[in-house]
Design a protein around this motif. Structure first.
Motif, PDB file in Angstrom:
ATOM      1  N   ALA A  13       0.848  -1.193   0.000  1.00 21.52           N
ATOM      2  CA  ALA A  13       0.000   0.000   0.000  1.00 21.52           C
ATOM      3  C   ALA A  13       0.883   1.242   0.000  1.00 21.52           C
ATOM      4  CB  ALA A  13      -0.898  -0.011   1.231  1.00 21.52           C
ATOM      5  N   ASN A  14       0.481   2.228  -0.787  1.00 22.03           N
ATOM      6  CA  ASN A  14       1.278   3.445  -0.939  1.00 22.03           C
ATOM      7  C   ASN A  14       0.558   4.607  -0.266  1.00 22.03           C
ATOM      8  OD1 ASN A  14       3.094   5.367  -1.712  1.00 22.03           O
ATOM      9  ND2 ASN A  14       2.723   5.191  -3.910  1.00 22.03           N
ATOM     10  N   SER A  15       1.113   5.094   0.824  1.00 23.11           N
ATOM     11  CA  SER A  15       0.467   6.150   1.598  1.00 23.11           C
ATOM     12  C   SER A  15       1.192   7.485   1.486  1.00 23.11           C
ATOM     13  CB  SER A  15       0.376   5.727   3.067  1.00 23.11           C
ATOM     14  OG  SER A  15       1.668   5.390   3.565  1.00 23.11           O
ATOM     15  N   ALA A  16       1.798   7.754   0.327  1.00 19.23           N
ATOM     16  CA  ALA A  16       2.595   8.973   0.160  1.00 19.23           C
ATOM     17  C   ALA A  16       1.778  10.227   0.428  1.00 19.23           C
ATOM     18  CB  ALA A  16       3.190   9.010  -1.248  1.00 19.23           C
ATOM     19  N   THR A  17       0.591  10.337  -0.177  1.00 14.81           N
ATOM     20  CA  THR A  17      -0.218  11.546  -0.003  1.00 14.81           C
ATOM     21  C   THR A  17      -0.591  11.740   1.460  1.00 14.81           C
ATOM     22  OG1 THR A  17      -1.119  11.375  -2.239  1.00 14.81           O
ATOM     23  CG2 THR A  17      -2.353  12.709  -0.666  1.00 14.81           C
ATOM     24  N   GLU A  18      -1.022  10.672   2.105  1.00 12.27           N
ATOM     25  CA  GLU A  18      -1.434  10.741   3.506  1.00 12.27           C
ATOM     26  C   GLU A  18      -0.291  11.201   4.400  1.00 12.27           C
ATOM     27  OE1 GLU A  18      -4.063  10.175   6.801  1.00 12.27           O
ATOM     28  OE2 GLU A  18      -4.468  10.143   4.650  1.00 12.27           O
ATOM     29  N   LYS A  19       0.879  10.613   4.232  1.00 14.32           N
ATOM     30  CA  LYS A  19       2.000  10.903   5.122  1.00 14.32           C
ATOM     31  C   LYS A  19       2.577  12.294   4.874  1.00 14.32           C
ATOM     32  CE  LYS A  19       3.423   6.139   5.993  1.00 14.32           C
ATOM     33  NZ  LYS A  19       4.502   5.133   5.870  1.00 14.32           N
ATOM     34  N   ILE A  20       2.700  12.697   3.607  1.00 11.41           N
ATOM     35  CA  ILE A  20       3.236  14.027   3.317  1.00 11.41           C
ATOM     36  C   ILE A  20       2.267  15.099   3.805  1.00 11.41           C
ATOM     37  CG2 ILE A  20       3.882  15.611   1.468  1.00 11.41           C
ATOM     38  CD1 ILE A  20       4.879  13.142  -0.089  1.00 11.41           C
ATOM     39  N   CYS A  23       2.665  15.525   7.524  1.00 13.46           N
ATOM     40  CA  CYS A  23       3.845  16.305   7.906  1.00 13.46           C
ATOM     41  C   CYS A  23       3.614  17.798   7.689  1.00 13.46           C
ATOM     42  CB  CYS A  23       5.056  15.831   7.107  1.00 13.46           C
ATOM     43  SG  CYS A  23       5.677  14.219   7.606  1.00 13.46           S
ATOM     44  N   LEU A  24       3.001  18.163   6.571  1.00 14.53           N
ATOM     45  CA  LEU A  24       2.687  19.568   6.330  1.00 14.53           C
ATOM     46  C   LEU A  24       1.728  20.094   7.399  1.00 14.53           C
ATOM     47  CD1 LEU A  24       2.231  19.467   2.447  1.00 14.53           C
ATOM     48  CD2 LEU A  24       4.114  20.549   3.683  1.00 14.53           C
ATOM     49  N   ARG A  25       0.711  19.297   7.697  1.00 11.34           N
ATOM     50  CA  ARG A  25      -0.276  19.716   8.697  1.00 11.34           C
ATOM     51  C   ARG A  25       0.363  19.912  10.064  1.00 11.34           C
ATOM     52  NH1 ARG A  25      -2.512  21.751  11.951  1.00 11.34           N
ATOM     53  NH2 ARG A  25      -4.595  21.460  12.830  1.00 11.34           N
ATOM     54  N   SER A  26       1.359  19.103  10.393  1.00 11.39           N
ATOM     55  CA  SER A  26       1.958  19.154  11.726  1.00 11.39           C
ATOM     56  C   SER A  26       2.678  20.475  11.991  1.00 11.39           C
ATOM     57  CB  SER A  26       2.937  17.992  11.910  1.00 11.39           C
ATOM     58  OG  SER A  26       4.123  18.184  11.140  1.00 11.39           O
ATOM     59  N   GLN A  27       3.047  21.203  10.929  1.00 12.41           N
ATOM     60  CA  GLN A  27       3.778  22.457  11.093  1.00 12.41           C
ATOM     61  C   GLN A  27       2.883  23.694  10.990  1.00 12.41           C
ATOM     62  OE1 GLN A  27       7.035  22.281  12.135  1.00 12.41           O
ATOM     63  NE2 GLN A  27       6.372  20.128  12.212  1.00 12.41           N
ATOM     64  N   ALA A 265      16.767  25.256  13.577  1.00  8.35           N
ATOM     65  CA  ALA A 265      18.110  25.827  13.465  1.00  8.35           C
ATOM     66  C   ALA A 265      19.085  25.149  14.422  1.00  8.35           C
ATOM     67  CB  ALA A 265      18.057  27.330  13.739  1.00  8.35           C
ATOM     68  N   ASP A 266      18.586  24.592  15.525  1.00  6.83           N
ATOM     69  CA  ASP A 266      19.436  23.916  16.500  1.00  6.83           C
ATOM     70  C   ASP A 266      19.641  22.437  16.185  1.00  6.83           C
ATOM     71  OD1 ASP A 266      16.889  23.034  16.959  1.00  6.83           O
ATOM     72  OD2 ASP A 266      16.837  23.522  19.098  1.00  6.83           O
ATOM     73  N   GLY A 267      19.118  21.989  15.026  1.00  2.00           N
ATOM     74  CA  GLY A 267      19.261  20.594  14.642  1.00  2.00           C
ATOM     75  C   GLY A 267      18.198  19.681  15.208  1.00  2.00           C
ATOM     76  N   LYS A 268      17.245  20.225  15.944  1.00  5.85           N
ATOM     77  CA  LYS A 268      16.190  19.404  16.545  1.00  5.85           C
ATOM     78  C   LYS A 268      15.238  18.884  15.480  1.00  5.85           C
ATOM     79  CE  LYS A 268      12.389  19.620  19.893  1.00  5.85           C
ATOM     80  NZ  LYS A 268      11.620  20.494  20.806  1.00  5.85           N
ATOM     81  N   ASP A 269      14.876  17.607  15.590  1.00  9.78           N
ATOM     82  CA  ASP A 269      13.936  16.974  14.665  1.00  9.78           C
ATOM     83  C   ASP A 269      12.524  17.445  15.004  1.00  9.78           C
ATOM     84  OD1 ASP A 269      12.395  15.400  13.039  1.00  9.78           O
ATOM     85  OD2 ASP A 269      13.019  13.484  13.907  1.00  9.78           O
ATOM     86  N   LEU A 270      11.959  18.304  14.170  1.00 11.28           N
ATOM     87  CA  LEU A 270      10.634  18.872  14.443  1.00 11.28           C
ATOM     88  C   LEU A 270       9.516  17.861  14.228  1.00 11.28           C
ATOM     89  CD1 LEU A 270      11.021  22.423  12.850  1.00 11.28           C
ATOM     90  CD2 LEU A 270      11.414  21.721  15.215  1.00 11.28           C
ATOM     91  N   LEU A 271       9.808  16.769  13.520  1.00  9.57           N
ATOM     92  CA  LEU A 271       8.790  15.742  13.295  1.00  9.57           C
ATOM     93  C   LEU A 271       8.855  14.640  14.353  1.00  9.57           C
ATOM     94  CD1 LEU A 271       8.983  15.369   9.410  1.00  9.57           C
ATOM     95  CD2 LEU A 271       7.374  16.717  10.771  1.00  9.57           C
ATOM     96  N   GLU A 272       9.812  14.763  15.279  1.00 10.57           N
ATOM     97  CA  GLU A 272       9.933  13.835  16.397  1.00 10.57           C
ATOM     98  C   GLU A 272       9.979  12.371  15.942  1.00 10.57           C
ATOM     99  OE1 GLU A 272       6.620  14.906  18.812  1.00 10.57           O
ATOM    100  OE2 GLU A 272       7.632  16.646  19.681  1.00 10.57           O
TER     101      GLU A 272
END
Length: 291
Positions: A13-20, A23-27, A265-272
């Motif tokens: 199953a290809n969930s590219a649209t859902e996952k991308i 990620c956009l929504r999370s920001q 900017a501090d290198g922190k992974d914003l997507l956790e």
């Protein structure tokens, strides 16, 4: 193939649209903010863009499509460093995320307004996908430099990464022009001449490479790299359009993996840790079609 679930007879199953979209929504911080998809005026390739926007909206986020010129005309910087975009409804929305689906080619900047729109976005506090540094990292010159083991080691990559180099092809700068020209002239391998651009559509292939090299002025050479042509497996397939078989014969396939990374900017992974592989795309074309 095994890594992405494609080793069996049926693809995963290809969930590219859902996952991308996720990620956009999370920001997007809150209802006062939106994600802006930067597009070309009169964009024809809008169907996948529409699917992505629809999914972000369904997740409770705001997302709009705008050209760079429209950004210049309708967006102004606030005291907090964010751009505020005026919408047709009369609302002003904070631009939290910028997703570039245009801006990768010099022809995408036909006027000063387009450059000004890009400058406004880059200088804002929005998360950019990509920012100007990320875009430059996609240049072919970077790919060529990363083919040099000493350069990879300088950046912290382990030497002799087992199996990785076996998937690569050769890439060379045109600095030693006589040697590069002689290599192409021997004709023992196929080559592709690639300009410092994002994506395809600007490459020179096969028998056209040597004349292109000979036609170049010395000052133009820094704008290109030479790559050994990839020789994909060939198989028989049918290409269908509008419900009809338009071609049946020898084909090759191209497999790509979508990925997302988001760092502060501090290198922190914003997507956790929720980034990484985001699905895949597999395309098929007739043998002999270069792009």
């Amino acid at each position: 193939a095994e890594l992405h679930g494609l080793a069996g007879a049926e693809p995963a199953a290809n969930s590219a649209t859902e996952k991308i979209a996720s990620c956009l929504r999370s920001q997007i911080k809150d209802e006062g903010g939106v994600a802006v998809m930067v597009v070309l005026e009169g964009e024809a390739n809008s169907f996948d863009q529409g699917m992505l926007i629809k999914r972000v909206l369904e997740m409770g986020g705001g997302m709009v499509r705008r050209s760079l010129a429209e950004i210049d005309e309708h967006a102004e910087r606030g005291e907090d460093g964010y751009l505020y975009l005026s919408l047709e409804s009369g609302e002003r929305k904070r631009v939290d995320v910028v997703y570039y689906r245009a801006g990768y080619d010099p022809s995408n900047y036909p006027t000063e307004r387009h450059w000004e729109g890009r400058r406004k976005l880059e200088e804002s506090m929005a998360v950019k996908c990509p920012d100007v540094f990320g875009q430059l990292f996609g240049a072919k010159k970077v790919q060529q430099v990363l083919c040099i083991e000493d350069e990879r080691a300088r950046l912290g990559a382990p030497r002799g990464s087992e199996g990785v180099e076996e998937t690569w092809v050769g890439m060379w700068p045109l600095t030693d022009f006589p040697a590069v020209r002689a290599m192409v002239a021997r004709g023992d391998k196929g080559y592709v001449l690639k300009p410092q651009r994002e994506g395809g559509g600007n490459n020179v292939y096969g028998r056209e490479v040597l004349p292109a090299l000979d036609a170049m002025e010395e000052g133009e050479r820094e704008g290109y790299v030479l790559m050994e042509a990839i020789s994909p497996d060939v198989f028989t397939n049918s290409l269908i359009k509008d419900g009809e078989v338009k071609y049946e014969g020898e084909c090759s396939a191209e497999f790509g993996v979508f990925g997302v990374a988001c760092y502060g900017a501090d290198g922190k992974d914003l997507l956790e840790g929720k980034g990484g592989g985001m699905g895949y795309i597999c395309r098929c074309k007739r043998v002999g079609v270069d792009e």
